[in-house]
Design a protein around this motif. Structure first.
Motif, short mmCIF file in Angstrom:
data_model
loop_
_atom_site.label_atom_id
_atom_site.label_comp_id
_atom_site.label_asym_id
_atom_site.label_seq_id
_atom_site.Cartn_x
_atom_site.Cartn_y
_atom_site.Cartn_z
N TYR A 80 2.05 -1.44 -10.45
CA TYR A 80 2.21 -2.74 -9.82
C TYR A 80 0.93 -3.58 -9.77
O TYR A 80 1.00 -4.76 -9.46
CB TYR A 80 2.74 -2.57 -8.38
N MET A 81 -0.23 -3.00 -10.04
CA MET A 81 -1.45 -3.81 -10.03
C MET A 81 -1.64 -4.43 -11.41
O MET A 81 -1.62 -3.73 -12.43
CB MET A 81 -2.67 -2.95 -9.67
N SER A 82 -1.81 -5.73 -11.44
CA SER A 82 -1.96 -6.46 -12.71
C SER A 82 -3.16 -7.38 -12.63
O SER A 82 -3.86 -7.44 -11.62
CB SER A 82 -0.68 -7.25 -13.01
N ASP A 132 -4.83 -9.58 -9.52
CA ASP A 132 -4.65 -8.97 -8.22
C ASP A 132 -5.99 -8.47 -7.68
O ASP A 132 -7.01 -8.51 -8.37
CB ASP A 132 -3.66 -7.81 -8.30
N VAL A 163 -2.95 -3.19 -2.60
CA VAL A 163 -3.02 -4.18 -3.68
C VAL A 163 -2.50 -5.51 -3.15
O VAL A 163 -1.44 -5.56 -2.54
CB VAL A 163 -2.21 -3.73 -4.91
N TRP A 181 -13.13 -4.57 -1.22
CA TRP A 181 -12.20 -4.94 -2.29
C TRP A 181 -12.96 -5.05 -3.61
O TRP A 181 -14.17 -5.32 -3.63
CB TRP A 181 -11.49 -6.25 -1.97
N TYR A 203 -7.71 -5.13 -5.48
CA TYR A 203 -7.58 -3.77 -4.98
C TYR A 203 -8.43 -3.63 -3.71
O TYR A 203 -9.63 -3.93 -3.73
CB TYR A 203 -8.03 -2.76 -6.04
N SER A 242 -4.31 3.15 -0.93
CA SER A 242 -4.67 2.12 -1.91
C SER A 242 -3.81 0.89 -1.65
O SER A 242 -2.59 0.96 -1.67
CB SER A 242 -4.45 2.64 -3.33
N SER A 250 0.86 -1.19 0.00
CA SER A 250 0.00 0.00 0.00
C SER A 250 0.89 1.22 0.00
O SER A 250 2.01 1.20 0.50
CB SER A 250 -0.93 0.01 1.22
N VAL A 266 -1.10 1.46 -8.06
CA VAL A 266 -2.18 1.03 -8.96
C VAL A 266 -1.70 0.98 -10.41
O VAL A 266 -1.93 0.00 -11.12
CB VAL A 266 -3.39 1.96 -8.81
N LYS A 269 -0.94 -8.80 -4.32
CA LYS A 269 -0.29 -9.38 -5.48
C LYS A 269 -0.56 -10.88 -5.52
O LYS A 269 -0.23 -11.61 -4.58
CB LYS A 269 1.22 -9.13 -5.43
N PRO A 287 -9.27 -5.56 -10.45
CA PRO A 287 -8.50 -4.48 -11.10
C PRO A 287 -9.25 -3.76 -12.21
O PRO A 287 -9.08 -2.55 -12.38
CB PRO A 287 -7.27 -5.22 -11.65
#
Length: 1051
Positions: free
Chosen positions: A590-592, A595, A609, A648, A597, A607, A576, A587, A611, A651
Motif C-alpha cells: 500500500y505504500m507508493s 506517501d 503510512v 518520518w 512512512y 509501521s 498502520s 509497506v 496515503k 518511501p
C-alpha cells in the motif's frame, strides 16, 4: 397467496447467475436454522475496487430457495453436526461446476476435481434435501433420508444418489404435443365409460342388498358422494392447463403463461364434447408458444446473457386502496411473485424489474423473511402486553375486593353503634337462655315464636350460630334525622360475638377495618413492585428473542478497515499495521510514491503510512503531526504513559534489504538516510463515528477537511484578479505602479500564509526537510503560497497579462538564464541532492517575478510580439520545465504542416459528421461543461463520502467507527476523548456507544446506524487500556446507576 417455492424456469435462471462464481473457493459454511445454510465463497484474485478478495454469501434453504445474498443474518453460535461435516470436506476447495440435473429442481455443486471432488446436491421439490456425496455420488451425509419403493429409489446415507433418474431436457415437438392431447381425450372417454359401468354395477348391488341390510341407504349416499368427487377430479384433469402441466412438467404458472401466449383459455375442457376438440390452428399456436418458451429456456441454459428478474406486487382490494392515502399506498406494497420472465397472466400487475434474477430472489426472500420476523416480533410483543394487562387487572381486582371489605367492616361497626341498646338487649337475651340450660334447638324455636308474637328483641335476631358463639342481627340506621324513605331501606345482617358486649363488637369491626386498610396499602405497594418486575422481565425476554431472526443489509467493508486507520483533519488517510504481517503488507502493498512512512523508536510501534492522494503536493505538517501521535499511541508508550516523538521518511528510504550479515524479521525494515523527527505529542486519542453519505448529500459536505492555507491561496488569486482589472483599465505609464502594487500584495499574502522553511537548519517547530529533486518548491525553501494545482495555470495567465507580455511563448536571453541559474544555485547545493533525477523541475513565483522583470527590462517592443509557435525555454540548472514539453508538442504538430496521423483520417471524418450541426459556440459550451464535470469527479476520492458532522436532511448509508488522534476527531458530532487507563476495548466501546445513543440531538436514522455497528467492528477500531472522558458521561452514568439501584430496591 405469496409464492414460496421455485419452479423449473426459476432454477434454470438462478443456476445461470451462479455459474459466474465458478472458480471461487469455499471459505466457510454456517447454519442459520436446521434447513438453511450459508456458504461463504471468496476469490483471492482481487477483483474488487480496493484490490481485496471478493466475497459472496450463498444461501441454501432445503426445498425452498437458492441465491446469493447481500444481507447479514445472525448465525448459530454452535455449528450443527451437518455443518461440521460440510466444513470438513469442502472448506478450502474451489467451486468447479454448478448445474441443474435435467430440468428437475435439483442443483449440483462440484467442489474440487477428480478423486478429490465432492458434490453438494440441493433438492427444491417436496420437503427438500441437502446432500454431500463423494466423487462416485455415494451419499456421505444428508438432512433427510427417504425412499420411493414405486420407483425403486433410496435416498439414504451410504447409498448412491440416482443422478441418472433425473428427467433430461428435450424439446417438445408439435407431434408429441398432439399425441399428448389425443391421448388425454382417449383416456377421458375410457375413464368415463368405465366409470359409468362401475356406477351401474354399484347401483344394482345396492338395490339387491336393500332388502337385506338396513345400512344400504348409507352405502348409496357414499356411492353418490364418490361419484360427485370423481366427477370433480375428472373435470380438473381435463383442463388444458392440467394436461400441459402433466406432460411438460413446467408447473402450472408457466403452463398458463404458454397457453395465454398462444391465445387460448387455460381452463378450457378437452375431450368433453365434439365441439371442444382441439383444432389444428389452436394446436399450431400452442406448439409455437411452447417452442418460444423452450427457446428462452435453452438460451438461459447455454447463452451468455444473465437473465433478468421481475418482482410482482400483491393486488390490493379496491375498497382498502381507496381508504388509503397516496403516500400510504406507495409504502404498503407487498411482494407476491417473482419470475425470470414477465408472465402473461401478471402483465396487468405492478412489478419491479432488476438486472439479474439472483438479485430478485435475494430481495424477495429477504423482504419476506424480514416481514415474517417483524410479524413474529409483533406477536410476541402483543402476547407480552396481554400478559402484563392481565396481571394489572388481577391486581386491580384484588385491591377492589379489599376496598369492599373495608367499607363492609366500617358499615357493620357503624350499624352496631347506631343500634347499641338493641344489640345489647339481644345479646343478653341469648346469654340468659343459654345460662338457664336451654337447648339450642329449643332456643331457636323460642326465637321464632317470639318473632311471631311481635317481640322487638327477637325480631332483631336473624340466625343463631351457637357453634361459633355468634348471632346474626338485622340492623338498620334508625337515627331521628332519617327520612321515611330511608327508614324503609332493607336491614343489614350484622354478626356479633355473644362473648362481647355491643360496644366491644363495634370496636372489633373497627379494628378489622383498620387491618384491612393496612392490608390494602401493602397490597397496592407490593403489586406495583410485582408489576414492574414482570414488565422488566418481559422486556428482557423480548430483547433476547429479538436477535434470533435479525436481518440487516450488508454494508461495504473498505480495504483500510482491516488496519488501524483514521482520516486526518486535512483529508489524508493514515493506516498502520496491527501486527508484523500487516506491517509488511502496509509497506509492500500500500505504500507508493508520494506517501510518507512514519515510525517511532519504541517497542511495539507499528509501521504507519500516510496515503497522499495528490502526489505532486507535499503532505502538510498538521497531518504529519497527527500521524506521529497515532504511531506513538499504538506502541508501548501508551501503557507506559511515556510522551515521546515519532519520525518520518520518504518511501525510497524504506528498504527490506538488510546489511551484510544481518537479517530482517517480518515487519522490520531498514531505513537509509536522514530521519525527520516530529515534535512530541500528549497521549490523547479520540473515538468517533463517520457516516457514509449518499451522492445526493455530498454537496453539503465538500471541503469539510480542507488543507490549511487553501483559503489564503484563493484570496491571493482574488487579489491578483483585482490588479488585473485595474491594469486593463490603465495604459502606458500607470502600468509600472500597478505591477509594484501587485508585487506588494503577493508578498504580503505570502508572508501571512506560510513561513519560509530553511532546509539547512534544524531549528524551529518545523523539522528539517532533506533536499530532494522530487520535493515541492515549498520544501526547497522557496516562498510559494499554498495554492491548489488547478489555479497555477490561471495565475500564469494573470501574470502575463499584468506584465503586458502577451502569451507565454517568448525566447529568453542567455544572461537571464545565467542569472536565474545563479540565484537558484545560491539557495541550494546540487551536491546535496539525492540521486533521483526528475524531468520536471519546480519554479517559484519569486523566480517567475524576477524573470518577468528581467524580460520587461531587456526585451524591446518588437520582441513582445512573438508568434504562436515560439517556445519559452526555462532552465533551472540543466533540467527543463514541464511547460516546455507541452509547447514542444504543440509546435511539433503544427510544424508538420497539419498532416493527420496514420489511422486517424476515418475517425476524424466520423467525428465531423456527428458534430456537423453543432456550431462553434455550442461546442465550446459543451466542452466546458464536460470538462467541469470530469474535473469535479476527479477531485473526489472515497474519503470525501465520509462525514463526521451529519446534517438533518442528509441521506446516510451506514456508520463506521474510527479511532485516531483527538485533534482529528474533535470536529465530529459523535466523539469521546481517550487517555491511557484500565478499561478494556469492549467496555470502552460500549460506554462510547451508550453515550452516543443517549445524546440529545441524535436523530432516529443516526441512532439506527449507531446501533447497527457490531461489537467486532467497535472492538477492532478502538484502542485498549483506555479511559473514556466526554461531556455528559458522568451525568449519564449517575442516571443509569440510579435506575439500577431503584430496580434492586423494587426486587
Amino acid at each position: 397467496m405469496v409464492k414460496v417455492r421455485m419452479n423449473t424456469a426459476d432454477v434454470a435462471a438462478e443456476v445461470k447467475c451462479l455459474r459466474r462464481h465458478i472458480g471461487m473457493r469455499c471459505a466457510n459454511v454456517y447454519d442459520l436454522n436446521p434447513k438453511t445454510y450459508m456458504f461463504k465463497l471468496i476469490n483471492s484474485s482481487g477483483v474488487t475496487e480496493s484490490g481485496e478478495s471478493e466475497k459472496v454469501l450463498l444461501l441454501m434453504e432445503s426445498g425452498v430457495r437458492l441465491h446469493t445474498t447481500a444481507y447479514v443474518r445472525d448465525k448459530n453460535t454452535t455449528p450443527s453436526g451437518f455443518t461440521l461435516k460440510l466444513r470438513k470436506h469442502i472448506r478450502g476447495r474451489r467451486l468447479e461446476d454448478v448445474r441443474q440435473l435435467g430440468y428437475d429442481r435439483i442443483i449440483l455443486f462440484q467442489f474440487g476435481l477428480g478423486t478429490n471432488a465432492y458434490f453438494i446436491i440441493l433438492e427444491l421439490y417436496a420437503q427438500g434435501n441437502i446432500l454431500l456425496t463423494d466423487p462416485d455420488f455415494v451419499v456421505m451425509t444428508l438432512l433427510r433420508s427417504h425412499r420411493d419403493d414405486d420407483k425403486g429409489l433410496a435416498i439414504m446415507s451410504r447409498h448412491r444418489y440416482p443422478v441418472e433418474s433425473c428427467r433430461v431436457f428435450e424439446r417438445t415437438s408439435p407431434t408429441k404435443l398432439e399425441a399428448t392431447l389425443m391421448r388425454s381425450e382417449k383416456d377421458e372417454r375410457d375413464s368415463n365409460r368405465s366409470f359409468g359401468t362401475e356406477v351401474g354395477s354399484v347401483n344394482v348391488q345396492n338395490s339387491e342388498l336393500q332388502s337385506q341390510q338396513e345400512g344400504v341407504t348409507i352405502s348409496g349416499k357414499r356411492s353418490t358422494s364418490n361419484k360427485k368427487e370423481n366427477d370433480g377430479e375428472q373435470g380438473k384433469k381435463m383442463t388444458l392447463k392440467a394436461i400441459l402441466g402433466d406432460s411438460l412438467g413446467y408447473g402450472p404458472a408457466l403452463c398458463e403463461h404458454i397457453i395465454l401466449d398462444a391465445g387460448l383459455v387455460p381452463n378450457m375442457k378437452i375431450g368433453r364434447a365434439s365441439d371442444n376438440t382441439f383444432s389444428q390452428d389452436a394446436l399450431h399456436a400452442l406448439a409455437a408458444a411452447v417452442g418460444k418458451f423452450e427457446d428462452w429456456l435453452e438460451d438461459v441454459i447455454s447463452g451468455a446473457k444473465l437473465p433478468e428478474g421481475y418482482i410482482l406486487m400483491q393486488k390490493m382490494p379496491s375498497g382498502k386502496k381507496e381508504a388509503l392515502l397516496p403516500m400510504e399506498i406507495s409504502t404498503n406494497k407487498v411482494y407476491d411473485e417473482f419470475s425470470p420472465i414477465l408472465l402473461n397472466q401478471f402483465k396487468s400487475r405492478e412489478f419491479v424489474r432488476m438486472d439479474t434474477f439472483d438479485a430478485v430472489l435475494d430481495e424477495f426472500y429477504s423482504k419476506i423473511e424480514s416481514q415474517r420476523a417483524d410479524q413474529q416480533q409483533r406477536a410476541r410483543e402483543e402476547s407480552a402486553v396481554q400478559k402484563l394487562t392481565k396481571i394489572q387487572l388481577d391486581q386491580e381486582n384484588r385491591v377492589h375486593a379489599l376496598k369492599k371489605e373495608v367499607d363492609h367492616s366500617l358499615t357493620m361497626a357503624e350499624l352496631i353503634e347506631y343500634n347499641l341498646q338493641d344489640v345489647e338487649a339481644a345479646i343478653m337475651a341469648v346469654r340468659v337462655a343459654l345460662a338457664n340450660g336451654m337447648d339450642w334447638e329449643d332456643l331457636a324455636r323460642m326465637v321464632k315464636e317470639e318473632k311471631k308474637s311481635g317481640n322487638p328483641v327477637a325480631g332483631l335476631i336473624d340466625k343463631l350460630h351457637l357453634e361459633r358463639n355468634c348471632v346474626t342481627l338485622l340492623l338498620s340506621n334508625n337515627l331521628d334525622e332519617m327520612d321515611d324513605d330511608e327508614r324503609t331501606d332493607p336491614a343489614y345482617k350484622v354478626e356479633v360475638d355473644l362473648s362481647l358486649s355491643a360496644h366491644a363488637n363495634a370496636c372489633r369491626w373497627f379494628e378489622m377495618k383498620k387491618r384491612q386498610e393496612n392490608k390494602q396499602k401493602k397490597t397496592i405497594t407490593s403489586h406495583a413492585k410485582a408489576f414492574k418486575a414482570a414488565e422488566r422481565k418481559t422486556k428482557q425476554q423480548l430483547a433476547q428473542e429479538k436477535t434470533v431472526a435479525a436481518i440487516s443489509h450488508m454494508r461495504k467493508v473498505h480495504w483500510f478497515e482491516k488496519f488501524n486507520w483514521f482520516i486526518s483533519s486535512e483529508n489524508y488517510l493514515i493506516i498502520s499495521g496491527r501486527d508484523a504481517q500487516q506491517n509488511e503488507m502496509v509497506v509492500k502493498r500500500y505504500m507508493s510514491k508520494g506517501d510518507i512512512y512514519v515510525h517511532a523508536d519504541l517497542h511495539g510501534a507499528s509501521s504507519t503510512v500516510i496515503k497522499n492522494h495528490t502526489p505532486d503536493l507535499a503532505i502538510p505538517p498538521l497531518t504529519l503531526n497527527q500521524a506521529g501521535c497515532f504511531t506513538v499511541c499504538h506502541s508501548q508508550a501508551w501503557e507506559a504513559k511515556m510522551v515521546t516523538s515519532a519520525w518520518w521518511v520518504y518511501p525510497h528510504q524504506v528498504s527490506k534489504t538488510a546489511p551484510t550479515g544481518e537479517y530482517l524479521t517480518v515487519g522490520s525494515f531498514m531505513i537509509r538516510g536522514k530521519k525527520n523527527f516530529l515534535p512530541p505529542h500528549p497521549l490523547v486519542m479520540g473515538f468517533g463515528l463517520l457516516f457514509r453519505l449518499d451522492e445526493s448529500s455530498l454537496g453539503s459536505h465538500l471541503n469539510e477537511r480542507r488543507i490549511r492555507g487553501e483559503e489564503e491561496g484563493l484570496q491571493e488569486t482574488e487579489d491578483i484578479e483585482t490588479v488585473e482589472d485595474e491594469v486593463d483599465s490603465l495604459s502606458g505609464e500607470d502600468i509600472e505602479d500597478v505591477v509594484c502594487r501587485a508585487d506588494d500584495q503577493i508578498t504580503a499574502t505570502k508572508n501571512n500564509s506560510e513561513p519560509i522553511i530553511d532546509a539547512n537548519s534544524g531549528k524551529g517547530d518545523v523539522p528539517p526537510i532533506p533536499l530532494l529533486a522530487s520535493a515541492p518548491p515549498a520544501a526547497l525553501g522557496f516562498a510559494v503560497p499554498d495554492v491548489p494545482k488547478q489555479i497555477l495555470p490561471e495565475l500564469e495567465v494573470v501574470f502575463d497579462r499584468t506584465l503586458a507580455l502577451g502569451p507565454v511563448k517568448v525566447l529568453v536571453n542567455e544572461h537571464v538564464e545565467e542569472s536565474l541559474q545563479d540565484d537558484v544555485s545560491k539557495q541550494y547545493d546540487p551536491e546535496k541532492k539525492v540521486a533521483t533525477p526528475r524531468d520536471k523541475a519546480y519554479i517559484s513565483k519569486a523566480e517567475r517575478r524576477k524573470l518577468k522583470k528581467a524580460e520587461k527590462g531587456s526585451l524591446t517592443t518588437g520582441q513582445h510580439e512573438s508568434k504562436e509557435g515560439d517556445v519559452l525555454d526555462r532552465h533551472v540548472g540543466n533540467q527543463k520545465l514541464a511547460p516546455q514539453k507541452e509547447d514542444k508538442g504543440e509546435g511539433s504538430q503544427k510544424s508538420a504542416g497539419g498532416k493527420v496521423a496514420r489511422g486517424q483520417k476515418g475517425k476524424l471524418k466520423k467525428i465531423k459528421e456527428k458534430y456537423s450541426e453543432q456550431d462553434e459556440e455550442e461546442r465550446i459550451i459543451r466542452m466546458a461543461l464536460l470538462a467541469e464535470t470530469t474535473e469535479e469527479k476527479e477531485k473526489l476520492n472515497d474519503l470525501d463520502y465520509f462525514t463526521g458532522c451529519p446534517l438533518a436532511n442528509d441521506v446516510l448509508l451506514y456508520a463506521v467507527p474510527v479511532c485516531g488522534p483527538y485533534s482529528a476527531v474533535q470536529s465530529y458530532k459523535y466523539r469521546v476523548k481517550i487517555t491511557p487507563g484500565t478499561a478494556k476495548r469492549g467496555k470502552a466501546a460500549k460506554t462510547a456507544i451508550n453515550l452516543f445513543v443517549h445524546m440529545q440531538d441524535v436523530t432516529t436514522r443516526e441512532k439506527e446506524l449507531i446501533k447497527a455497528c457490531t461489537d467486532p467492528e467497535l472492538v477492532a477500531a478502538i484502542i485498549g487500556n483506555a479511559k473514556i472522558t466526554a461531556a455528559g458521561l458522568t451525568r449519564l452514568k449517575k442516571k443509569q446507576k440510579g435506575k439500577k439501584s431503584s430496580k434492586k430496591e423494587d426486587l
